[in-house]
Design a protein around this motif. Sequence first.
Motif, PDB file in Angstrom:
ATOM      1  N   VAL A  27       0.655  -1.382   0.050  1.00  0.00           N
ATOM      2  CA  VAL A  27       0.127  -0.034  -0.284  1.00  0.00           C
ATOM      3  C   VAL A  27       1.157   1.440   0.031  1.00  0.00           C
ATOM      4  N   ALA A  28       2.288   1.181   0.449  1.00  0.00           N
ATOM      5  CA  ALA A  28       2.722   2.712   0.708  1.00  0.00           C
ATOM      6  C   ALA A  28       3.536   2.839  -0.594  1.00  0.00           C
ATOM      7  N   THR A  29       3.972   1.945  -1.349  1.00  0.00           N
ATOM      8  CA  THR A  29       4.701   2.124  -2.661  1.00  0.00           C
ATOM      9  C   THR A  29       3.901   3.381  -3.483  1.00  0.00           C
ATOM     10  N   THR A  30       2.228   3.191  -3.155  1.00  0.00           N
ATOM     11  CA  THR A  30       1.999   3.959  -4.267  1.00  0.00           C
ATOM     12  C   THR A  30       1.236   4.916  -3.983  1.00  0.00           C
ATOM     13  N   ARG A  31       0.618   5.931  -4.145  1.00  0.00           N
ATOM     14  CA  ARG A  31      -0.361   7.034  -4.018  1.00  0.00           C
ATOM     15  C   ARG A  31      -1.669   6.281  -3.897  1.00  0.00           C
ATOM     16  N   LEU A  32      -1.422   5.848  -4.531  1.00  0.00           N
ATOM     17  CA  LEU A  32      -3.626   5.263  -4.589  1.00  0.00           C
ATOM     18  C   LEU A  32      -3.510   4.262  -3.448  1.00  0.00           C
ATOM     19  N   GLY A  33      -2.454   3.758  -3.179  1.00  0.00           N
ATOM     20  CA  GLY A  33      -2.152   2.899  -1.891  1.00  0.00           C
ATOM     21  C   GLY A  33      -2.866   1.218  -2.540  1.00  0.00           C
ATOM     22  N   TRP A  34      -4.385   0.957  -1.661  1.00  0.00           N
ATOM     23  CA  TRP A  34      -5.644   0.210  -1.295  1.00  0.00           C
ATOM     24  C   TRP A  34      -6.240  -0.361  -2.766  1.00  0.00           C
ATOM     25  N   LEU A  35      -6.111   1.123  -3.923  1.00  0.00           N
ATOM     26  CA  LEU A  35      -7.348   1.363  -4.774  1.00  0.00           C
ATOM     27  C   LEU A  35      -6.953   0.923  -5.751  1.00  0.00           C
ATOM     28  N   TRP A  36      -5.585   0.165  -5.961  1.00  0.00           N
ATOM     29  CA  TRP A  36      -4.906   0.229  -7.105  1.00  0.00           C
ATOM     30  C   TRP A  36      -5.550  -1.647  -7.225  1.00  0.00           C
ATOM     31  N   TRP A  37      -6.178  -2.477  -5.868  1.00  0.00           N
ATOM     32  CA  TRP A  37      -5.978  -3.381  -5.708  1.00  0.00           C
ATOM     33  C   TRP A  37      -8.136  -3.409  -6.304  1.00  0.00           C
ATOM     34  N   ASN A 117      -7.526 -10.045  -2.567  1.00  0.00           N
ATOM     35  CA  ASN A 117      -8.569 -10.285  -3.293  1.00  0.00           C
ATOM     36  C   ASN A 117      -9.850 -10.877  -2.821  1.00  0.00           C
ATOM     37  N   SER A 118     -10.047 -10.610  -1.414  1.00  0.00           N
ATOM     38  CA  SER A 118     -11.477 -10.356  -1.079  1.00  0.00           C
ATOM     39  C   SER A 118     -12.179  -8.561  -1.398  1.00  0.00           C
ATOM     40  N   PHE A 119     -11.607  -7.514  -1.159  1.00  0.00           N
ATOM     41  CA  PHE A 119     -12.260  -6.905  -1.863  1.00  0.00           C
ATOM     42  C   PHE A 119     -12.402  -6.583  -3.140  1.00  0.00           C
ATOM     43  N   GLY A 120     -12.535  -7.571  -4.286  1.00  0.00           N
ATOM     44  CA  GLY A 120     -13.059  -7.415  -5.300  1.00  0.00           C
ATOM     45  C   GLY A 120     -13.877  -8.468  -5.152  1.00  0.00           C
ATOM     46  N   ILE A 121     -14.025  -9.184  -4.310  1.00  0.00           N
ATOM     47  CA  ILE A 121     -14.719 -10.301  -4.092  1.00  0.00           C
ATOM     48  C   ILE A 121     -16.429  -9.771  -3.567  1.00  0.00           C
ATOM     49  N   ILE A 122     -15.851  -8.202  -3.427  1.00  0.00           N
ATOM     50  CA  ILE A 122     -16.946  -7.698  -2.157  1.00  0.00           C
ATOM     51  C   ILE A 122     -17.665  -6.474  -3.198  1.00  0.00           C
ATOM     52  N   ILE A 123     -16.724  -6.373  -4.140  1.00  0.00           N
ATOM     53  CA  ILE A 123     -17.262  -5.513  -4.988  1.00  0.00           C
ATOM     54  C   ILE A 123     -18.077  -6.391  -5.949  1.00  0.00           C
ATOM     55  N   ILE A 124     -17.729  -6.867  -6.371  1.00  0.00           N
ATOM     56  CA  ILE A 124     -19.086  -8.440  -7.049  1.00  0.00           C
ATOM     57  C   ILE A 124     -20.177  -8.605  -6.586  1.00  0.00           C
ATOM     58  N   LEU A 125     -20.602  -8.846  -5.044  1.00  0.00           N
ATOM     59  CA  LEU A 125     -21.180  -9.315  -4.045  1.00  0.00           C
ATOM     60  C   LEU A 125     -22.138  -7.319  -4.168  1.00  0.00           C
ATOM     61  N   ILE A 126     -21.261  -6.659  -4.169  1.00  0.00           N
ATOM     62  CA  ILE A 126     -22.566  -4.936  -3.516  1.00  0.00           C
ATOM     63  C   ILE A 126     -22.955  -5.152  -5.231  1.00  0.00           C
ATOM     64  N   TRP A 127     -22.022  -5.069  -6.451  1.00  0.00           N
ATOM     65  CA  TRP A 127     -22.481  -4.906  -7.636  1.00  0.00           C
ATOM     66  C   TRP A 127     -23.568  -5.855  -7.888  1.00  0.00           C
ATOM     67  N   ASN A 128     -23.432  -6.566  -7.420  1.00  0.00           N
ATOM     68  CA  ASN A 128     -24.504  -8.028  -7.835  1.00  0.00           C
ATOM     69  C   ASN A 128     -25.314  -7.735  -6.775  1.00  0.00           C
ATOM     70  N   TYR A 129     -25.847  -6.772  -5.873  1.00  0.00           N
ATOM     71  CA  TYR A 129     -26.403  -7.692  -4.615  1.00  0.00           C
ATOM     72  C   TYR A 129     -28.176  -8.102  -4.866  1.00  0.00           C
TER      73      TYR A 129
END
Lengths: 261, 678
Positions: A27-37, A117-129
């Motif tokens: 996270v710390a190596t980039t400006r956008l941090g965890w958003l990249w994921w 990658n659990s972030f990604g899974i959460i995105i799908i869950l929300i998208w496809n609620y």
Amino acid sequence: MTKLFHEIIDNRSALVTLVDVNIKTTVATTRLGWLWWVINPLIMMGIYYFFVHIIMDRGEENYHLFVLTGLIAWQSFRAALTGTTNVILKNKQLIRQIALPIGMLTAIPILVQLFFNSFGIIIILIWNYPVAGIHSLSVVPLLILIGLVVYGLGLFLSVINVYLRDTKQIMAYVLRAGFFLSPILYPASRVLDSAKLPEFVKTVFNLNPMCWIITALRMVLLDGRMFNWQNFFTMLLISLMIIQVGLFWLRANSSRIIKML
Amino acid sequence: MPSFLITLVSWASKRAGIGILNTDSGFHYLQDDYPALHQLPFSSYRGVALFERHIYLATSHSIRIYDCSNEPETPFFTLQQEIRYFDWSLLTGQPPYVGLVPILLSKKRNRILVANNSQCSVDALSLKGDFVKRYSLWDIAPDIFQLPEQFDLQFTYGQTRQLCETTDGSIYMTVANCSKSGNGKIIDLDSGELLLDGLQDPHGGIISHGLYFLQDVVQGPYGRTPDNGKLMAYNIKQNQKIGFDGLAWEATLKSDEDKKKSNPQQLRGIAVAGDKIYCGASFFGNPSVQQVPNRIVSFDIMTSRQLESFDLPDLVEFRHPQIFAMTLIPDDWQLPNPDKKLTFFLAGKQVVPQPYQPATEAEATPEKKEKKSSTTENSTGTQSTVLPGNNKTVPEKNNSSLDKARIQTNCKKTTNKAKKKKLVRGARSIFINHVSLCYLRTGNFLFSLNKKERTGREYWALRDISVSFYEGDTVGLIGRNGSGKSTLSMMISGALKPDKGKVITQGKVQLLALGIGFRPQLTGRENVMISGSILGMPRKKIKARMNEIEAFAELGDFFDEPIRTYSAGMKSRLGFAVSTAVQPDILILDEVMSTGDAAFRNKANKRMEEMRGRTKTVVVVSHSPAQIKALCSRVVWLEKGRVLMDGSIEDILPIYERFCKNPDQWLTEHPEIADLLI
């Protein structure tokens, strides 16, 4: 395997810190941090959606989510496997000087990747609620299964990588091929139901553990259906067996590889 | 829990018996079926050996073969056969320990071997008891035992005290009082080769853990010393068929000081179980003055520390049993009466054991007084005295010349009389026993034309190293680059495992590595957490000590900045602060002291002193003599993977400094040392 548990319990504070630190440094190596994921799979999804769905005019309804699920599952598999392959060489200082158990270090990249990658899974869950519900919790055992499969393979690959430092390069090609040979951009049925392909090709295709896992993930996340638990436990058992053999292999080789670092 | 079979003699009751001791339930079985002894101490039970559930017991004039009976209310050992030969019973009016003494059952040779000290021989019998061969001492080793020309054969010709079979089938004899010289020797039965000489009155002899154990070797003229017995361990030469490689350790039996005076105990009977060695400790004198009960004592093989004591009961019918020999009973034997009560069979009938004096039973075994009396001579012969309590070192003066510095492989020098200096040491904390390690240099290119480059080569980084470090030691490892210092320290820390030999350490070992696991992107505080937890501290403890570490590192506001912004000195200060917060038992410092400015170095040295107070053993790895001088009392000098010298800094550092000026020239000037490196 009990020895592995003992090692992990003895060094639990190192394990927690190393996982924590690996997440923090990424996270710390980039400006956008965890958003990249979040951004990364979304961009990939956009590219493939544009290419396959719009230009080639293939893929059914909800193709964007279909691709996204496959991409996230594959990405966690690929990144975790590359990480574990490299784990001994990368942490050679810790192994040589502190004598941290290699079996424990191998688990670290996997835990880190599963976390992201659990972030990604959460995105799908929300998208496809609409299809989300209590059954969606069954993605957790699927993610754990990915972790165990990678761990079993990683135990072998990380040791081989010490003997043969070209393994990393070879793995890059194998994983690239694996990307197209897994049902990421297309459903598994495309291969399995195809009349043109001979039976053994289908068997080989099915041997890819990610093939079943991606399909199962889609069932849960996109269709809101439950996957076949019997298959799940068979895979779980096989991966545990591979891990046990891998631990034997690691132990048999550990004194040699430490000297080669 | 191991059980032992023990042969016992009671001089006071004139009886002899066989007993069983279990380390869990204590001394729980005693069987006395020997007719009352009228010829004490000539007649008694002597050595004992086990074979396939048979017990072969040497009495002074016969071999008794017992079976085990598991029927209730009958004696556990039932006599099957008694083997007698006429000249075994020949009483020639000689002092004690004539007749048969030790017995050995050699499965490899299919023979019973028994030493017949009336005839100065070792007799070999078949397992059925048929006489096969007599090995006379003068046949075994004609150059040691010359046959007299007149009627002059006496017990001082040589008494075999123990027969011990090695793993490769050689048989070592412990012989005392050889040819009137009063010297004890260890001799190989087949070749007659002299393995060890100059021992006074040795008993016992058993091989385990690469060591050969002997008991009761006394200094000074022949005769029983008014002191407690001693247990000694000798290194066995590896890679060679037979022979010893110097004294590994020595331990004196400990008992309460004032009680010991009235009845010093001798060690008789020796057996090994697990990592412990068990010895019988008995008083061979008037039992009315006895205060410390006769007992079985165990010692830790690695540290030489005395562990448990098992007191033998003092019974009305069997007073003050004295231990003569003992042997380990295999685990699969069914033993009688495993509970804690003593079963006692007297002449075939079960008797209720009656304690002779209840008062002696209640007396606790005095064991707590440690260290005071423990004088252990170090195998590697350091010439400085280390007092474990306060870590002060008292170096011996005026010994800087080369010939006085001891060369490691030449162990006889330790016993030379000019330097009979006893060292007071703590228990052994690191034991490196004949360790070798080989690196494989891998080929770098698969399709290379040069075959050597393709297959890789062997490189022995350590070659047959044997060193021991003790609690209270601060040892410096010196040597040129590539001499094996770092490899050895990694081996002690457990990261590397030896290809040959064994490394045993006691306690938590910590290799002090500065800045291990540091991530430049993270702040100082986060890195403290990383480094600390990798070094094995629990996270909570690190959080609790964070302020202390912050204060020690003197980083000010930088402590919460990413450490990529730090200067090199700041980084090493932080690393040092974290690393030294860990408290190991054994600390290894690998080239770490040369960091920071002068002010911080002072502080660091103070911290090091503190750490040395808390840890048991400190090993400093360096190629700089100045650093070693500041920190250590003992130096081990490695060169090409071998220990070149081992001794005090005064002895070795001047030589090392001369060596460093021109190593090759120095070696040609000292060919005797250069020879060691081949």
